[in-house]
Design a protein around this motif. Sequence first.
Motif, PDB file in Angstrom:
ATOM      1  N   MET A   1      32.154  47.054  43.002  1.00  0.00           N
ATOM      2  CA  MET A   1      33.302  46.366  43.552  1.00  0.00           C
ATOM      3  C   MET A   1      33.388  46.653  45.044  1.00  0.00           C
ATOM      4  O   MET A   1      33.285  47.795  45.465  1.00  0.00           O
ATOM      5  CB  MET A   1      34.574  46.833  42.831  1.00  0.00           C
ATOM      6  CG  MET A   1      35.800  46.121  43.329  1.00  0.00           C
ATOM      7  SD  MET A   1      37.350  46.673  42.560  1.00  0.00           S
ATOM      8  CE  MET A   1      36.949  46.680  40.851  1.00  0.00           C
ATOM      9  N   GLN A   2      33.558  45.625  45.823  1.00  0.00           N
ATOM     10  CA  GLN A   2      33.668  45.798  47.250  1.00  0.00           C
ATOM     11  C   GLN A   2      35.121  46.062  47.631  1.00  0.00           C
ATOM     12  O   GLN A   2      36.047  45.571  46.994  1.00  0.00           O
ATOM     13  CB  GLN A   2      33.200  44.543  47.957  1.00  0.00           C
ATOM     14  CG  GLN A   2      31.743  44.240  47.718  1.00  0.00           C
ATOM     15  CD  GLN A   2      31.340  42.957  48.395  1.00  0.00           C
ATOM     16  OE1 GLN A   2      32.184  42.219  48.888  1.00  0.00           O
ATOM     17  NE2 GLN A   2      30.053  42.701  48.424  1.00  0.00           N
ATOM     18  N   ARG A  38      31.653  34.293  37.674  1.00  0.00           N
ATOM     19  CA  ARG A  38      32.318  34.633  38.947  1.00  0.00           C
ATOM     20  C   ARG A  38      33.839  34.470  38.828  1.00  0.00           C
ATOM     21  O   ARG A  38      34.602  35.286  39.346  1.00  0.00           O
ATOM     22  CB  ARG A  38      31.753  33.783  40.071  1.00  0.00           C
ATOM     23  CG  ARG A  38      30.387  34.259  40.541  1.00  0.00           C
ATOM     24  CD  ARG A  38      29.955  33.567  41.813  1.00  0.00           C
ATOM     25  NE  ARG A  38      29.386  32.259  41.564  1.00  0.00           N
ATOM     26  CZ  ARG A  38      28.149  32.031  41.118  1.00  0.00           C
ATOM     27  NH1 ARG A  38      27.350  33.038  40.856  1.00  0.00           N
ATOM     28  NH2 ARG A  38      27.717  30.806  40.929  1.00  0.00           N
ATOM     29  N   ILE A  39      34.271  33.415  38.153  1.00  0.00           N
ATOM     30  CA  ILE A  39      35.719  33.210  37.977  1.00  0.00           C
ATOM     31  C   ILE A  39      36.293  34.332  37.119  1.00  0.00           C
ATOM     32  O   ILE A  39      37.313  34.931  37.470  1.00  0.00           O
ATOM     33  CB  ILE A  39      35.997  31.830  37.351  1.00  0.00           C
ATOM     34  CG1 ILE A  39      35.651  30.724  38.361  1.00  0.00           C
ATOM     35  CG2 ILE A  39      37.446  31.715  36.899  1.00  0.00           C
ATOM     36  CD1 ILE A  39      35.699  29.329  37.797  1.00  0.00           C
ATOM     37  N   ALA A  40      35.637  34.625  36.014  1.00  0.00           N
ATOM     38  CA  ALA A  40      36.124  35.698  35.134  1.00  0.00           C
ATOM     39  C   ALA A  40      36.115  37.035  35.863  1.00  0.00           C
ATOM     40  O   ALA A  40      37.043  37.848  35.704  1.00  0.00           O
ATOM     41  CB  ALA A  40      35.278  35.755  33.869  1.00  0.00           C
ATOM     42  N   GLY A  41      35.101  37.267  36.678  1.00  0.00           N
ATOM     43  CA  GLY A  41      35.019  38.509  37.439  1.00  0.00           C
ATOM     44  C   GLY A  41      36.157  38.655  38.436  1.00  0.00           C
ATOM     45  O   GLY A  41      36.693  39.744  38.626  1.00  0.00           O
ATOM     46  N   LEU A  42      36.534  37.542  39.050  1.00  0.00           N
ATOM     47  CA  LEU A  42      37.656  37.568  39.995  1.00  0.00           C
ATOM     48  C   LEU A  42      38.929  38.028  39.279  1.00  0.00           C
ATOM     49  O   LEU A  42      39.664  38.887  39.778  1.00  0.00           O
ATOM     50  CB  LEU A  42      37.856  36.177  40.603  1.00  0.00           C
ATOM     51  CG  LEU A  42      38.930  36.042  41.656  1.00  0.00           C
ATOM     52  CD1 LEU A  42      38.507  35.042  42.707  1.00  0.00           C
ATOM     53  CD2 LEU A  42      40.246  35.587  41.048  1.00  0.00           C
ATOM     54  N   PHE A  43      39.177  37.466  38.105  1.00  0.00           N
ATOM     55  CA  PHE A  43      40.367  37.857  37.360  1.00  0.00           C
ATOM     56  C   PHE A  43      40.273  39.304  36.888  1.00  0.00           C
ATOM     57  O   PHE A  43      41.245  40.037  36.936  1.00  0.00           O
ATOM     58  CB  PHE A  43      40.575  36.916  36.162  1.00  0.00           C
ATOM     59  CG  PHE A  43      41.173  35.596  36.548  1.00  0.00           C
ATOM     60  CD1 PHE A  43      42.538  35.399  36.499  1.00  0.00           C
ATOM     61  CD2 PHE A  43      40.376  34.552  36.975  1.00  0.00           C
ATOM     62  CE1 PHE A  43      43.089  34.188  36.878  1.00  0.00           C
ATOM     63  CE2 PHE A  43      40.914  33.343  37.355  1.00  0.00           C
ATOM     64  CZ  PHE A  43      42.280  33.155  37.302  1.00  0.00           C
ATOM     65  N   SER A  44      39.097  39.692  36.449  1.00  0.00           N
ATOM     66  CA  SER A  44      38.907  41.052  35.964  1.00  0.00           C
ATOM     67  C   SER A  44      39.129  42.078  37.066  1.00  0.00           C
ATOM     68  O   SER A  44      39.802  43.095  36.851  1.00  0.00           O
ATOM     69  CB  SER A  44      37.487  41.174  35.400  1.00  0.00           C
ATOM     70  OG  SER A  44      37.223  42.498  35.035  1.00  0.00           O
TER      71      SER A  44
END
Length: 179
Positions: A1-2, A38-44
Amino acid sequence: MQATDLMRLEDLEAHRSYSDRKHVLSIQVENRPGVLARIAGLFSRRGFNIDTLAVGPTSDPDISRVTLTLDGAVHPIDQVTKQLHKLVNVIKIRDMEPEGTVARELALFKVSAAVENRAEIVQFAEIFRAKIVDVSRRALIVEVTGSHDKIQAFESMLRPHGLLEMVRTGEVALARGGE
């Protein structure tokens, strides 16, 4: 995670736009591998829970539509949409207003259907305009489509009879009118 992916508490407070309704977001994305991840990762990364998620093609084979629902009382919707706009493969995002939207969900219910309660389940299916799609000696599978509330009501009617399994698609939605 950045570190740039993390939201400072002050930023969250400044952009807070909570509402008390469930939000249905319609997101048009490029039809490419990894976009949903990528969308799911943003929410996660932000600790946001997606209540329902449905993905499918549009009339343009290069574009897919992601329909997801979020609890507006828990998540700042403006911040969510701003973050989604930053993703390269996202083309368009729309927060679907309930009064201007047709939204439907599909559900399959496998319910215990002994001889003594089978007629009552069939009657419930008729009332809710559901279809019985499979019959066995001890169970029925019933398909129902409609609004989230209709599906919830149907489930509550079946549950006392012995709900064996169920699956729901999540809502899909389109805006009313010619847009």
